[in-house]
Structure formats: C-alpha cells, structure tokens
Design a protein around this motif. Structure first.
Motif, PDB file in Angstrom:
ATOM      1  N   ARG A  94       0.844  -1.195   0.000  1.00  0.00           N
ATOM      2  CA  ARG A  94       0.000   0.000   0.000  1.00  0.00           C
ATOM      3  C   ARG A  94       0.883   1.250   0.000  1.00  0.00           C
ATOM      4  NH1 ARG A  94      -4.874  -0.435   3.042  1.00  0.00           N
ATOM      5  NH2 ARG A  94      -4.127   0.893   4.752  1.00  0.00           N
ATOM      6  N   TYR A  95       0.310   2.352  -0.479  1.00  0.00           N
ATOM      7  CA  TYR A  95       1.031   3.611  -0.360  1.00  0.00           C
ATOM      8  C   TYR A  95       1.239   3.930   1.117  1.00  0.00           C
ATOM      9  CZ  TYR A  95       0.638   4.526  -5.348  1.00  0.00           C
ATOM     10  OH  TYR A  95       0.770   4.448  -6.710  1.00  0.00           O
ATOM     11  N   TYR A  96       2.428   4.417   1.419  1.00  0.00           N
ATOM     12  CA  TYR A  96       2.841   4.510   2.819  1.00  0.00           C
ATOM     13  C   TYR A  96       1.960   5.440   3.638  1.00  0.00           C
ATOM     14  CZ  TYR A  96       5.209   9.074   2.162  1.00  0.00           C
ATOM     15  OH  TYR A  96       5.502  10.393   1.931  1.00  0.00           O
ATOM     16  N   TYR A  97       1.359   6.447   3.011  1.00  0.00           N
ATOM     17  CA  TYR A  97       0.466   7.347   3.738  1.00  0.00           C
ATOM     18  C   TYR A  97      -0.685   6.592   4.407  1.00  0.00           C
ATOM     19  CZ  TYR A  97       2.207  11.909   1.982  1.00  0.00           C
ATOM     20  OH  TYR A  97       2.933  13.038   1.718  1.00  0.00           O
ATOM     21  N   ARG A  98      -1.047   5.446   3.862  1.00  0.00           N
ATOM     22  CA  ARG A  98      -2.159   4.686   4.436  1.00  0.00           C
ATOM     23  C   ARG A  98      -1.753   3.945   5.715  1.00  0.00           C
ATOM     24  NH1 ARG A  98      -5.926   4.727   0.334  1.00  0.00           N
ATOM     25  NH2 ARG A  98      -5.213   4.417  -1.808  1.00  0.00           N
ATOM     26  N   SER A  99      -0.459   3.789   5.938  1.00  0.00           N
ATOM     27  CA  SER A  99       0.027   2.890   6.984  1.00  0.00           C
ATOM     28  C   SER A  99       0.304   3.568   8.318  1.00  0.00           C
ATOM     29  CB  SER A  99       1.314   2.211   6.500  1.00  0.00           C
ATOM     30  OG  SER A  99       2.389   3.136   6.477  1.00  0.00           O
ATOM     31  N   GLY A 100       0.291   4.895   8.350  1.00  0.00           N
ATOM     32  CA  GLY A 100       0.693   5.623   9.542  1.00  0.00           C
ATOM     33  C   GLY A 100       2.082   6.218   9.411  1.00  0.00           C
ATOM     34  N   VAL A 101       2.848   5.799   8.427  1.00  0.00           N
ATOM     35  CA  VAL A 101       4.157   6.394   8.174  1.00  0.00           C
ATOM     36  C   VAL A 101       3.961   7.688   7.382  1.00  0.00           C
ATOM     37  CG1 VAL A 101       6.359   6.090   6.981  1.00  0.00           C
ATOM     38  CG2 VAL A 101       5.362   4.200   8.263  1.00  0.00           C
ATOM     39  N   VAL A 102       4.608   8.747   7.845  1.00  0.00           N
ATOM     40  CA  VAL A 102       4.492  10.050   7.183  1.00  0.00           C
ATOM     41  C   VAL A 102       5.843  10.494   6.625  1.00  0.00           C
ATOM     42  CG1 VAL A 102       3.768  12.457   7.442  1.00  0.00           C
ATOM     43  CG2 VAL A 102       2.602  10.658   8.724  1.00  0.00           C
ATOM     44  N   HIS A 103       6.915  10.279   7.368  1.00  0.00           N
ATOM     45  CA  HIS A 103       8.259  10.476   6.817  1.00  0.00           C
ATOM     46  C   HIS A 103       9.236   9.596   7.586  1.00  0.00           C
ATOM     47  CE1 HIS A 103       9.744  13.599   9.814  1.00  0.00           C
ATOM     48  NE2 HIS A 103       8.455  13.745   9.959  1.00  0.00           N
ATOM     49  N   VAL A 374       7.029  12.875  -0.675  1.00  0.00           N
ATOM     50  CA  VAL A 374       7.644  12.829   0.655  1.00  0.00           C
ATOM     51  C   VAL A 374       8.038  14.242   1.084  1.00  0.00           C
ATOM     52  CG1 VAL A 374       8.574  10.478   0.522  1.00  0.00           C
ATOM     53  CG2 VAL A 374       9.954  12.402  -0.265  1.00  0.00           C
ATOM     54  N   HIS A 375       8.211  14.421   2.394  1.00  0.00           N
ATOM     55  CA  HIS A 375       8.460  15.744   2.957  1.00  0.00           C
ATOM     56  C   HIS A 375       8.786  15.588   4.431  1.00  0.00           C
ATOM     57  CE1 HIS A 375       4.671  14.917   4.834  1.00  0.00           C
ATOM     58  NE2 HIS A 375       4.294  14.490   3.644  1.00  0.00           N
ATOM     59  N   ARG A 376       9.358  16.592   5.024  1.00  0.00           N
ATOM     60  CA  ARG A 376       9.483  16.657   6.467  1.00  0.00           C
ATOM     61  C   ARG A 376       8.163  17.157   7.049  1.00  0.00           C
ATOM     62  NH1 ARG A 376      13.334  13.327   7.828  1.00  0.00           N
ATOM     63  NH2 ARG A 376      15.431  13.986   7.270  1.00  0.00           N
ATOM     64  N   GLY A 377       7.976  16.909   8.340  1.00  0.00           N
ATOM     65  CA  GLY A 377       6.765  17.379   9.001  1.00  0.00           C
ATOM     66  C   GLY A 377       5.653  16.360   8.958  1.00  0.00           C
ATOM     67  N   GLY A 400      12.124  19.408  -5.039  1.00  0.00           N
ATOM     68  CA  GLY A 400      13.166  19.884  -4.152  1.00  0.00           C
ATOM     69  C   GLY A 400      12.691  20.526  -2.867  1.00  0.00           C
ATOM     70  N   THR A 401      11.432  20.312  -2.488  1.00  0.00           N
ATOM     71  CA  THR A 401      10.902  20.948  -1.280  1.00  0.00           C
ATOM     72  C   THR A 401      10.735  19.957  -0.136  1.00  0.00           C
ATOM     73  OG1 THR A 401       8.627  20.631  -2.083  1.00  0.00           O
ATOM     74  CG2 THR A 401       9.696  22.723  -2.599  1.00  0.00           C
ATOM     75  N   PHE A 402      11.503  18.873  -0.142  1.00  0.00           N
ATOM     76  CA  PHE A 402      11.383  17.842   0.883  1.00  0.00           C
ATOM     77  C   PHE A 402      11.477  18.411   2.298  1.00  0.00           C
ATOM     78  CE2 PHE A 402      13.804  14.988   3.738  1.00  0.00           C
ATOM     79  CZ  PHE A 402      12.879  13.983   3.898  1.00  0.00           C
ATOM     80  N   GLY A 403      12.429  19.315   2.548  1.00  0.00           N
ATOM     81  CA  GLY A 403      12.668  19.794   3.902  1.00  0.00           C
ATOM     82  C   GLY A 403      11.848  20.987   4.323  1.00  0.00           C
ATOM     83  N   GLU A 404      10.936  21.469   3.501  1.00  0.00           N
ATOM     84  CA  GLU A 404      10.164  22.669   3.825  1.00  0.00           C
ATOM     85  C   GLU A 404       8.856  22.273   4.501  1.00  0.00           C
ATOM     86  OE1 GLU A 404       9.791  25.480   0.630  1.00  0.00           O
ATOM     87  OE2 GLU A 404      11.675  24.824  -0.270  1.00  0.00           O
ATOM     88  N   GLU A 405       8.720  22.617   5.771  1.00  0.00           N
ATOM     89  CA  GLU A 405       7.511  22.250   6.506  1.00  0.00           C
ATOM     90  C   GLU A 405       6.380  23.249   6.303  1.00  0.00           C
ATOM     91  OE1 GLU A 405       7.800  20.806  10.468  1.00  0.00           O
ATOM     92  OE2 GLU A 405       9.890  20.220  10.237  1.00  0.00           O
ATOM     93  N   ASN A 406       6.709  24.470   5.879  1.00  0.00           N
ATOM     94  CA  ASN A 406       5.677  25.490   5.643  1.00  0.00           C
ATOM     95  C   ASN A 406       5.831  26.002   4.220  1.00  0.00           C
ATOM     96  OD1 ASN A 406       4.457  25.746   8.375  1.00  0.00           O
ATOM     97  ND2 ASN A 406       6.552  26.266   8.918  1.00  0.00           N
TER      98      ASN A 406
END
Length: 576
Positions: A94-103, A374-377, A400-406
């Motif tokens: 499954r796509y990881y967002y469905r599993s509880g994993v966010v990053h 994928v992203h931080r936060g 290239g915005t992986f590390g941008e939380e806002n």
C-alpha cells in the motif's frame, strides 16, 4: 495485524483455526507444488547508478552484475525517495500514507500495528520468517518486527546505526537487537546481517520449512563507516573520499551477495528460491546516476528509480529486461501469487501482481499511474515534492521541497511535465506545450491525495504502553516524539496497562537540581530530582493521547531538545 484482519472478517472463529482453514490446504502451496523460499534484499541509499550493470565503470559489483544476468531486471522500478516510506510500502503493498508512516523521523516513521504485512501473510502460509538489518517502521510495541510477523529478528533501531536512541554505536561490533534483546555483535554490520540470514536459512532448510528472509541492510547509508581496505583503493583511483566510502560499502555488500548466491548453490536451495534485489531510494550524495536527474529526497528519477533484479530458476527467464513501470507497492501481491499465498478479501492493496511480467508470460502491464510524495513534518501538503509517473509521462510538483515544513503556496502550484520515453534525464519541461496531459495527471494526483488522506488522515501509528508486551518501554524523542514546528510535544501513546511506573529521563547536559514533569490525560504532576537523579515514580492511567515528559532545571526555562541525540529520551518501567 493479520489476526485483527481475520477476526474482523470471520467473527468469533479462533484465529489459529482460521489460519489453518485459509492456508492449510493446497491454496497455500505454489502452483507447481513446493512452496518457494523468498529472499528480499533491500539496500539503503544505493541508487540506480551504484551498480556495474548500469554503466558505472568505477564501482565493483561483480555479483550484482551476475545476478542481473541470471534473472530479470525491471529497468523502471520505483520506490519512495526516502527510507521509511519505501519500507512501509514494501511490507504492506500500500502507499505509505495509508500505513501511519508520514516520513522518516520526528514522529513520522511509525506504522500502525494493525497493518497486515507480507511477513504475517507468509507466516500464516507456513513460512519461517526472519528479518536481518534495518526495520525503520517503529521500535515500540505493536510496531516492532516481532509484532508484525517476523519470528526471528536481528535489527538496529531507528533509521540507522548510531542514531538515537542507539547512541553511541558503530558499524563495527554494533549493538543490535536480537529477538527483542540488546546484544553486541562482533564484526562489520553487513557481514553480521548476512551471517545471521544464512544461519537462519540453514535451520529452516534442515527442518524442511520454507523461509522468507528479509535482508534490509543499512549500508551504504551514512555514517560511511567501512574498513580502509574497501574504500582506499577507490580514493587512489581519484574518487573523493565520500564516494570512495560509499563504493567500498557497496563492494562489501556485493561480496556478501556473492556469499549468499554461493550458499544457495552449495545447499541446493537455489532452484526453489526467489531472490529479489533492489535499492530503497536514490543516492544521498552527489555521484554517478546513469544520467538520471536528482538524488535521495527528490522525486526526479534519480531519487525514486532504483536497481531491481529478480531471479527464480526455471520460472524467471535469465538475462531479460522489462521497461514496464513497477513499484514497491507491487512486491507484496507479486510474492503472494508466486508463493501460492491467498490474499484476504478485505485487504485493500495499491500494488498489482507482477508475476506474469517477471515470468515472461506477459510483456505489457495494464495502463497505470504511480504516485510519489515525501516531505518533512507531520502535515502533508498537496503537491509538495510529489510526482505522478505513467509509462510515458511524469508530472512533478514543487520539486526539491522535501525539507520545507511550511511551503508557501502560489495561486497555482509549481508543476513540471516530462516525456520519459524521449527525455529520461528530465531536461525538457513540457508543462506549457502539453497542458492537457498535465491537467489530466494533476486531477489524478488530487484524487490520489484525497484517497490516501481518507485512510488515516495522515495520523502516525500509536505507541502502545503494554507491560505484558514490552517492559520497559523506551520513548525516543528525536525518532518518535511528535514534532510540531521543530519542537517535540511529547509522544502519542495508548496506555493499556495502567499503574505505577518508574520514569527515567536522559538529562544530557543538565547538571543542576530540578523537576521531572509528566503531563498525561490533562493531569500534570512532578517530582523534584537532585543533581545526580534521573528518575521518579508516577501513576499512569489508561487512555490515549499525548504523553509529555520533561526535565527542567531549577530556575531555568524548559528546554525542547530537537536534535538527533538521546537527550530527553524516556524509559518507562511498570512496577505493579
């Protein structure tokens, strides 16, 4: 978990009987009779260009190259661009967002215990299951490998050896967790993981039992620790030290793969063993990528396209390739089919079965779209560092915005479109010349994002405090704390076993007296500690919510540790 899934579907029938009814007959056997063994070798940060068979003339990977000659290579196989998301998709289909994993950290790498894993399904079909390496889907009950279908485990915690909570640690003589107990190994980590896997395979073969070996190595992930004899020769060839160390780690991996392949030959297990090798994402550092753009954390091809080879003598034709798009979500349904393991009807998968493609019975897969982001936060934002991949086209959002939380929003999202058939290096953006194609893929992405959000609303998995399953429980602030705007607010937990607990905190550089505070279920309590104390006793009631624990020096403001250290980590030990 599989038990919960079965009980939801068949009510009060005992789970053990259900497993027998489902898996105990001929359905639990591969189509030709004997269940094949399965070995899944997943390397960490080994990109598409980090193998000889992709044109890298500097790296030495003779056994990986030989494996490609012995089986089928999927030249357009995709994973998520960072660690934990790929692992969640591999284990669940499954796509990881469905599993509880966010990053990957800071509260985002915790897979719900009720997720059904490949290991649980194969275990139910009679397989002996073992993991040897990097798990990275939760270090606490009910998220540990032993909770998710692995009867035997030798793993490190967190996202890497030497990261919190396993500090200090090293790739040499590492502290590891064997079946839930901490012990120190003697030797290099990759060698130890392969040693344990080979010994496990021999035991199962002697017992006449099929095995599933999951070998997710932590190499060549940082820190780049490897014996001088491996990396110095690359440096002498003119490579920088970082690349030389990575290539040395890959060469050691290749040697271990060679040991594994020779062992399968010697023990006559090869003919009945499915062996799959792949990377988990693109390279972390800048180096050869076989012409692909980007690297780890990017959704350009260099970040998500990985080496993939599958072998199974007599079933997967040797020396073949396919350029059909496929992904991590496809491995679970594929291995279920190859092993004759039925899928529970209510288990909803995103992946498809690749058996026909891998065996050469079909040349073309149904038209499909693959989605990556994928992203931080802990709060996913639409379009942030995302991609939609089809057999021909690819839509990229806010690259290239992986590390941008806002992420700042424009009136319209920043999007790019590429024709991968003519431009695999993603050099020519077609967004202005092919607006209809871009608009269609954008709608597909929006439907996908809404769908995966609906699964769990992007909520990470819960740590369950159950002294019968795990006592003591270590709460790592950096890896598992709930971070908001760079600050850990505590841990989302469910306390199943209420009672009196010894609460010990890692004070770090705090050397003065102060107070240890526990904030749980709307009640805040504290105990004063002297300069040399680190623990006190508190009552914890049953419930679910944010458990916040901190030490505050007398006369000072509260400090919120946010770095990858053990400061602020907590050990809970139930006393009743």
């Amino acid at each position: 978990m599989l038990r919960a899934l079965l009980q939801r579907n068949w009510g009060l029938i005992p789970c053990g009987l259900l497993v027998f009814l489902i898996f105990g007959f001929s359905q639990g056997m591969a189509a030709e009779g004997k269940q094949p063994n399965v070995i899944l070798l997943l390397t960490d940060d080994q990109g598409y260009g980090d193998v000889g068979f992709h044109g890298n003339a500097q790296i030495r990977t003779p056994h990986m190259d030989e494996l490609a000659r012995q089986g089928m290579e999927l030249t357009r196989f995709y994973c998520s661009p960072v660690c934990a998301p790929t692992r969640a998709s591999l284990m669940t289909g499954r796509y990881y967002y469905r599993s509880g994993v966010v990053h990957t950290s800071r509260g985002g790498a915790k897979m719900y215990g009720e997720e059904t894993t490949l290991a649980e399904l194969l275990q139910g079909a009679g397989y002996a299951t073992g993991i040897f390496g990097k798990w990275h889907l939760g270090d606490n009950y009910p998220m540990r490998p032993q909770d998710q279908g692995f009867a035997e485990s030798l793993v490190h915690r967190s996202g890497g050896i030497g990261q919190a909570p396993d500090k200090p640690n090293s790739y040499f003589d590492p502290w590891l967790w064997k079946n839930g107990q901490r012990e120190q190994g003697k030797g290099y980590c990759t060698d130890l993981f392969f040693d344990a896997a080979l010994e496990f395979m021999d035991r199962q073969a002697q017992a006449g039992k099929p095995f599933f070996v999951y070998l997710p190595t932590n190499a060549p992930h940082t820190p780049l620790e490897i014996a001088d004899s491996y990396w110095k020769p690359y440096q002498e060839q003119g490579l920088d030290e970082t690349t030389a160390r990575v290539y040395g780690m890959v060469e050691n991996l290749d040697e271990n793969l060679g040991r594994l392949m020779a062992h399968l030959d010697q023990t006559k297990l090869k003919e009945n063993t499915i062996l799959i090798f792949l990377g988990d994402n693109g390279p972390q550092q800048k180096r050869y990528t076989a012409g692909l753009r980007g690297r780890k954390s990017w959704v350009y091809e260099g970040g998500i396209r990985v080496p993939f080879v599958a072998t199974w003598p007599g079933h997967i034709p040797a020396g073949t390739q396919s350029a059909q798009i496929a992904a991590h979500i496809d491995l679970l349904p594929t291995l279920l089919d190859m092993t004759g393991t039925p899928k529970p009807k209510s288990l909803k998968l995103d992946g498809i079965d690749l058996t026909g493609l891998l065996t050469g019975k079909v040349k073309t897969l149904p038209e499909r779209k693959l989605f990556f982001q994928v992203h931080r936060g802990l709060t996913p934002q639409r379009y942030q560092n995302c991609a939609v991949v089809t057999q021909r086209y690819k839509l990229v959002g806010y690259p290239g915005t992986f590390g941008e939380e806002n992420l700042m929003r424009d009136a319209e999202p920043v999007l790019e479109l590429y024709d991968l058939t003519s431009d695999p290096g993603e050099m020519k953006n077609l967004i202005s010349t092919q607006p209809d194609i871009a608009a269609g893929l954008r709608k597909d992405y929006e439907r996908w994002f809404a769908d995966v959000k609906q699964s769990r609303n992007f909520q990470p998995g819960l740590i369950v405090i159950n002294s019968g399953k795990e006592n003591p429980t270590t709460l790592c602030r950096y890896q598992d704390g709930t971070f908001m705007q760079g600050t850990s607010e505590g841990w989302m937990v469910q306390v199943e076993t209420p009672g009196r607990y010894e609460v010990e905190i890692q004070r770090g550089a705090d050397t003065k007296p102060g107070k240890l505070t526990v904030n749980w279920q709307g009640k805040r309590s504290h105990e004063f500690l002297s300069a040399d104390q680190a623990s006190a006793r508190f009552e914890l009631q049953s419930g679910t919510g944010m458990l916040d624990i901190w030490f505050q020096e007398e006369g000072a403001d509260r400090v919120y540790p946010g770095d990858n250290s053990t400061r602020g980590d907590v050990i809970l030990k139930r006393l009743d």
